[in-house]
Design an enzyme around this catalytic site. Structure first.
Site, PDB file in Angstrom:
ATOM      1  N   GLY A  46      72.755 -71.311   5.618  1.00  0.00           N
ATOM      2  CA  GLY A  46      71.455 -71.364   6.257  1.00  0.00           C
ATOM      3  C   GLY A  46      71.308 -72.432   7.327  1.00  0.00           C
ATOM      4  N   LYS A 202      30.353 -67.780   5.412  1.00  0.00           N
ATOM      5  CA  LYS A 202      31.373 -67.443   4.418  1.00  0.00           C
ATOM      6  C   LYS A 202      31.633 -68.638   3.522  1.00  0.00           C
ATOM      7  CE  LYS A 202      35.465 -68.686   7.167  1.00  0.00           C
ATOM      8  NZ  LYS A 202      36.686 -68.202   7.853  1.00  0.00           N
ATOM      9  N   ASP A 230      38.204 -65.108  16.812  1.00  0.00           N
ATOM     10  CA  ASP A 230      38.872 -66.093  15.954  1.00  0.00           C
ATOM     11  C   ASP A 230      40.134 -66.550  16.652  1.00  0.00           C
ATOM     12  OD1 ASP A 230      39.190 -67.780  13.824  1.00  0.00           O
ATOM     13  OD2 ASP A 230      39.103 -66.222  12.287  1.00  0.00           O
TER      14      ASP A 230
END
Length: 326
Positions: A46, A202, A230
Site C-alpha cells: 500500500g 434541522k 449546500d
C-alpha cells in the site's frame, strides 16, 4: 563587487495525482499547457511511490489532487508529491485541492475531538507547500489554519449562472439547508436578482455521523421554485429530507445546487428519489457512471481553477475573479 544575475523566465508546471486526472487535463487544456509526466504507483503493502519525469528546478508548480474515497490514500499521494517536488528544487509549490480533505472537522464540537482540518493544513505545510488553493471550503475559518497564502475560490458564480437559466427569477426562493449557511444563501440570492431567502431547521446528533433530521422550513416558499444550496452532498440524507420538507410546505418544485458531489452510498438513489427537479453539482470530485442519475447535471470547475492558477502565476488578483468579494 561583481554579481551574477539570472535572466531566466518563470515557468508554470501542472502536476496531477491519480484521483481525478480528467479534471487536471481540463485545467491544463484551459491553460494551454500539458501535465507534468509523473510516475506513480503502489507497492504491494500500500505504500505510494511518486517521481516526476522531468526537472522542476526553479519552477512554479501547482499540484492538483481531488479527494474522493478512499480519501486518505489520495491525501497521502498528494503529500508525497509535494515532498518529491520540494526535494527536486521547485521554487514554489501550490497545493490545489478543490475539495479540501477533512473540511467538516474544523472545530471541537465536544471535548477530546480533533481539529483534523487544521492537521491537514499542517501536513501540507510540512510536506513543503507554499500556497493552498481550494473551492468552497466548508467554513471560511479553514483559511486561517494554513500558515501561508490561501486562495478560496467560489463556485457560486458558476452554479448561479446555470440556475438562472433554469428558473423564473420572479418566482424563486433561495433555501439554506441550515442556519449556518444563511450568509452563503445571501450571496446566492444577490446573484439571482434579489430572491427571497428561507432556511430549513434541522437537528443533528453529534454522536452519529452523516445523520441529520430536517424538521421545518422558515420562510415563504409556497408555490415557488426553491433553490436548495449546500457546499457538499455526502450520503444525501439531509438534502433529500430538506426537499421533502419544502414539498410538504407547498414548494412548486426544488432544484438542488451543491459544489462537491461526495455521493457516498446511498446518495445517488436518495437524490434520484427525492423529488428534486434537478441536482446541479461541479466536478471538483469524480462522479463515476454508476453514481449518475437522470436528474444530475455536472458543471466543470476547470475554467475557474485555471483562471485562478493563471492569476497566482502572474502575481495578479484572485479576488478580482469574484467581483472583489472572495
Amino acid at each position: 563587487m561583481s554579481e551574477i544575475t539570472a535572466h531566466g523566465e518563470k515557468k508554470l508546471v501542472l502536476a496531477s495525482g491519480r484521483a481525478h486526472p480528467e479534471l487536471a487535463e481540463e485545467i491544463a487544456a484551459e491553460l494551454g499547457t500539458e501535465l507534468l509526466p509523473v510516475s506513480a504507483y503502489d507497492f504491494a503493502n500500500g505504500e505510494i511511490y511518486v517521481r516526476s519525469g522531468e526537472s522542476v528546478r526553479g519552477t512554479d508548480v501547482f499540484v492538483i489532487q481531488a479527494h474522493p474515497a478512499p480519501l486518505n490514500n489520495w491525501l497521502m499521494e498528494q503529500l508525497i508529491m509535494v515532498d518529491s517536488l520540494k526535494r527536486a528544487s521547485a521554487k514554489r509549490i501550490t497545493v490545489v485541492s478543490p475539495f479540501y480533505p477533512y473540511a467538516r472537522q474544523d472545530k471541537k464540537g465536544r471535548g477530546r475531538e480533533p481539529i483534523s482540518a487544521r492537521l491537514v493544513a499542517d501536513l501540507y505545510k510540512t510536506a513543503g507547500a507554499n500556497r493552498l488553493m481550494s473551492v468552497d471550503l466548508h467554513t471560511s475559518q479553514i483559511q486561517g489554519f494554513f500558515d501561508g497564502p490561501v486562495d478560496h475560490l467560489m463556485a457560486i458564480p458558476l452554479l448561479a449562472e446555470y440556475i438562472r437559466s433554469r428558473v423564473d427569477a420572479d418566482n424563486v426562493t433561495v433555501v439554506s439547508p441550515d442556519t449556518g449557511r444563511v450568509r452563503v444563501a445571501e450571496q446566492w440570492a444577490e446573484r439571482l436578482g434579489g430572491a427571497p431567502l428561507a432556511f430549513v431547521h434541522k437537528s443533528r446528533d453529534l454522536t452519529v455521523p452523516n445523520q441529520a433530521v430536517s424538521k421545518q422550513v422558515v420562510g415563504q416558499i409556497e408555490g415557488r421554485t426553491c433553490v436548495l444550496i449546500d457546499d457538499m452532498i455526502d450520503t444525501g440524507g439531509t438534502i433529500s429530507g430538506a426537499v421533502q420538507v419544502l414539498k410538504n410546505a407547498g414548494a412548486k418544485d426544488v432544484i438542488i445546487a451543491a459544489t462537491h458531489a461526495v455521493f457516498s452510498e446511498p446518495a445517488s438513489r436518495r437524490l434520484a428519489e427525492s423529488g428534486a427537479r434537478e441536482v446541479v453539482v461541479t466536478n471538483t470530485l469524480p462522479i463515476p457512471a454508476e453514481k449518475r442519475f437522470p436528474q444530475l447535471t455536472v458543471l466543470s470547475i476547470a475554467p475557474l481553477i485555471a483562471r485562478a492558477i493563471r492569476e497566482v502565476f502572474d502575481d495578479g488578483s484572485v479576488t478580482s475573479l469574484f467581483d472583489g468579494i472572495a
